[in-house]
Design a protein around this motif. Sequence first.
Motif, PDB file in Angstrom:
ATOM      1  N   PRO A 101       0.705  -1.055   0.419  1.00  0.00           N
ATOM      2  CA  PRO A 101       0.029  -0.080   0.275  1.00  0.00           C
ATOM      3  C   PRO A 101       0.354   1.257   0.125  1.00  0.00           C
ATOM      4  O   PRO A 101       0.279   2.269  -0.520  1.00  0.00           O
ATOM      5  CB  PRO A 101      -1.078   0.386   1.445  1.00  0.00           C
ATOM      6  CG  PRO A 101      -0.822  -1.501   1.787  1.00  0.00           C
ATOM      7  CD  PRO A 101       0.544  -2.005   1.135  1.00  0.00           C
ATOM      8  N   ARG A 102       2.560   1.196   0.997  1.00  0.00           N
ATOM      9  CA  ARG A 102       2.985   2.801   0.522  1.00  0.00           C
ATOM     10  C   ARG A 102       3.804   2.681  -0.427  1.00  0.00           C
ATOM     11  O   ARG A 102       4.181   3.246  -0.761  1.00  0.00           O
ATOM     12  CB  ARG A 102       3.753   2.954   2.133  1.00  0.00           C
ATOM     13  CG  ARG A 102       3.017   2.545   3.365  1.00  0.00           C
ATOM     14  CD  ARG A 102       4.043   2.590   4.582  1.00  0.00           C
ATOM     15  NE  ARG A 102       3.091   2.683   5.877  1.00  0.00           N
ATOM     16  CZ  ARG A 102       2.721   3.559   6.525  1.00  0.00           C
ATOM     17  NH1 ARG A 102       2.907   4.441   5.774  1.00  0.00           N
ATOM     18  NH2 ARG A 102       1.873   3.300   7.271  1.00  0.00           N
ATOM     19  N   ALA A 103       3.999   1.594  -1.146  1.00  0.00           N
ATOM     20  CA  ALA A 103       4.991   1.632  -2.593  1.00  0.00           C
ATOM     21  C   ALA A 103       5.147   0.545  -3.157  1.00  0.00           C
ATOM     22  O   ALA A 103       4.659  -0.327  -3.116  1.00  0.00           O
ATOM     23  CB  ALA A 103       7.015   1.762  -1.396  1.00  0.00           C
ATOM     24  N   THR A 104       6.179   0.313  -4.303  1.00  0.00           N
ATOM     25  CA  THR A 104       6.296  -0.491  -4.762  1.00  0.00           C
ATOM     26  C   THR A 104       8.299  -0.844  -5.038  1.00  0.00           C
ATOM     27  O   THR A 104       8.568   0.214  -5.404  1.00  0.00           O
ATOM     28  CB  THR A 104       5.380  -0.150  -6.125  1.00  0.00           C
ATOM     29  OG1 THR A 104       4.501  -0.086  -6.124  1.00  0.00           O
ATOM     30  CG2 THR A 104       6.279  -1.870  -7.291  1.00  0.00           C
ATOM     31  N   ALA A 105       8.546  -1.768  -4.424  1.00  0.00           N
ATOM     32  CA  ALA A 105      10.436  -1.596  -5.436  1.00  0.00           C
ATOM     33  C   ALA A 105      10.059  -2.143  -7.212  1.00  0.00           C
ATOM     34  O   ALA A 105       9.852  -3.693  -7.139  1.00  0.00           O
ATOM     35  CB  ALA A 105      10.696  -2.957  -4.155  1.00  0.00           C
ATOM     36  N   TYR A 106      11.054  -2.415  -7.260  1.00  0.00           N
ATOM     37  CA  TYR A 106      11.112  -2.004  -8.716  1.00  0.00           C
ATOM     38  C   TYR A 106      12.628  -2.963  -9.273  1.00  0.00           C
ATOM     39  O   TYR A 106      14.028  -1.908  -8.852  1.00  0.00           O
ATOM     40  CB  TYR A 106      11.045  -1.501  -9.743  1.00  0.00           C
ATOM     41  CG  TYR A 106       9.776  -1.003  -9.626  1.00  0.00           C
ATOM     42  CD1 TYR A 106       8.304  -1.789 -10.662  1.00  0.00           C
ATOM     43  CD2 TYR A 106       9.421   0.286  -9.606  1.00  0.00           C
ATOM     44  CE1 TYR A 106       7.607  -0.685 -10.423  1.00  0.00           C
ATOM     45  CE2 TYR A 106       8.304   1.192  -8.621  1.00  0.00           C
ATOM     46  CZ  TYR A 106       7.250  -0.416  -9.872  1.00  0.00           C
ATOM     47  OH  TYR A 106       5.885   0.901  -9.585  1.00  0.00           O
ATOM     48  N   LEU A 107      13.058  -3.922  -9.888  1.00  0.00           N
ATOM     49  CA  LEU A 107      14.512  -4.483 -10.014  1.00  0.00           C
ATOM     50  C   LEU A 107      14.402  -3.632 -11.540  1.00  0.00           C
ATOM     51  O   LEU A 107      14.258  -3.858 -12.813  1.00  0.00           O
ATOM     52  CB  LEU A 107      14.591  -5.420 -10.823  1.00  0.00           C
ATOM     53  CG  LEU A 107      15.798  -6.341 -10.643  1.00  0.00           C
ATOM     54  CD1 LEU A 107      17.053  -5.650  -9.677  1.00  0.00           C
ATOM     55  CD2 LEU A 107      16.085  -8.218 -11.334  1.00  0.00           C
ATOM     56  N   ALA A 108      14.955  -2.491 -11.533  1.00  0.00           N
ATOM     57  CA  ALA A 108      15.031  -1.911 -12.626  1.00  0.00           C
ATOM     58  C   ALA A 108      16.586  -1.741 -13.649  1.00  0.00           C
ATOM     59  O   ALA A 108      17.652  -2.208 -13.084  1.00  0.00           O
ATOM     60  CB  ALA A 108      15.410   0.027 -12.264  1.00  0.00           C
ATOM     61  N   THR A 109      15.757  -1.659 -14.704  1.00  0.00           N
ATOM     62  CA  THR A 109      17.444  -1.626 -15.882  1.00  0.00           C
ATOM     63  C   THR A 109      17.195  -0.606 -17.235  1.00  0.00           C
ATOM     64  O   THR A 109      16.117   0.016 -17.327  1.00  0.00           O
ATOM     65  CB  THR A 109      17.287  -2.964 -16.614  1.00  0.00           C
ATOM     66  OG1 THR A 109      16.958  -4.225 -15.741  1.00  0.00           O
ATOM     67  CG2 THR A 109      18.865  -3.443 -17.475  1.00  0.00           C
ATOM     68  N   GLY A 110      18.254   0.243 -16.600  1.00  0.00           N
ATOM     69  CA  GLY A 110      18.474   1.310 -17.327  1.00  0.00           C
ATOM     70  C   GLY A 110      18.832   0.766 -18.990  1.00  0.00           C
ATOM     71  O   GLY A 110      19.528   0.418 -18.632  1.00  0.00           O
ATOM     72  N   SER A 111      18.317   1.744 -19.942  1.00  0.00           N
ATOM     73  CA  SER A 111      18.968   1.226 -21.244  1.00  0.00           C
ATOM     74  C   SER A 111      20.230   2.163 -21.421  1.00  0.00           C
ATOM     75  O   SER A 111      20.502   2.780 -21.144  1.00  0.00           O
ATOM     76  CB  SER A 111      18.142   1.177 -22.498  1.00  0.00           C
ATOM     77  OG  SER A 111      17.680   3.164 -22.452  1.00  0.00           O
ATOM     78  N   GLY A 112      21.367   1.669 -22.482  1.00  0.00           N
ATOM     79  CA  GLY A 112      22.142   1.994 -22.841  1.00  0.00           C
ATOM     80  C   GLY A 112      22.435   3.538 -23.443  1.00  0.00           C
ATOM     81  O   GLY A 112      22.852   4.916 -22.546  1.00  0.00           O
ATOM     82  N   THR A 113      21.509   3.974 -23.740  1.00  0.00           N
ATOM     83  CA  THR A 113      20.652   4.961 -23.600  1.00  0.00           C
ATOM     84  C   THR A 113      19.726   6.101 -22.581  1.00  0.00           C
ATOM     85  O   THR A 113      19.220   7.369 -22.687  1.00  0.00           O
ATOM     86  CB  THR A 113      19.989   5.867 -25.207  1.00  0.00           C
ATOM     87  OG1 THR A 113      18.877   5.031 -24.897  1.00  0.00           O
ATOM     88  CG2 THR A 113      21.029   4.819 -26.102  1.00  0.00           C
TER      89      THR A 113
END
Length: 219
Positions: A139-151
Amino acid sequence: MRRFLIGAVVLGLSSVGLAQDAAKVAANEYKVVGETPGFRVMRVNYAARAETQAHQHPENLVISLVASRVRFDLPGGKSETIDMAANSAGFHPAGVHSVRNLGGPIDAVIIEFKTPTPGTAALPASREGLTLKPIAEGPRATAYLATGSGTFAEPAGSKHDFDQVVVATGPGQMSLSIDGKPAKTSWVRGDTVIIPRGTGHESKNIGGKPIDFIVVAIK
């Protein structure tokens, strides 16, 4: 029996009242790295087989950067053992416990929520240049495993209606400047940065390769 029940309740409340802040009781294991009016962020490091005395946490989210196995000893003689995989996350209710590390060194980040109720900001389903995989939702937050592209890049002055806690899962080259301050460009596992809601910032993948990190978006 009535006296016994009253005594048990009083004893339980006393244990909560006597338990202290983890950053004070276990200062070697819990280090405050940032704080806002709505939450506090601490880096957590336990040596193999280390233990701490009883302390308390408000409702919280734990991000485990390495595989770990932990036993929580609770008031009333109960206990709970939790296994967490590397780069995983989980929400936990407010409570009192002592900790026994049953495995190797622990490396984690804990976000303690201060407000009595969750916020109401809408969290994004997607973000340009980022692949988002939810690893914990509450309810308070979402944790993501994020992958940023090279750009991947956010222009100067970018703002969001929600708070962000960015946690590096390993070494990488990502430029992040918040509120016009000098940019952080080199990251190692466990580096943690708070981007408060409504605060202008600029970010850019300067390594040229996809980069992984954990982003916690807080309502």
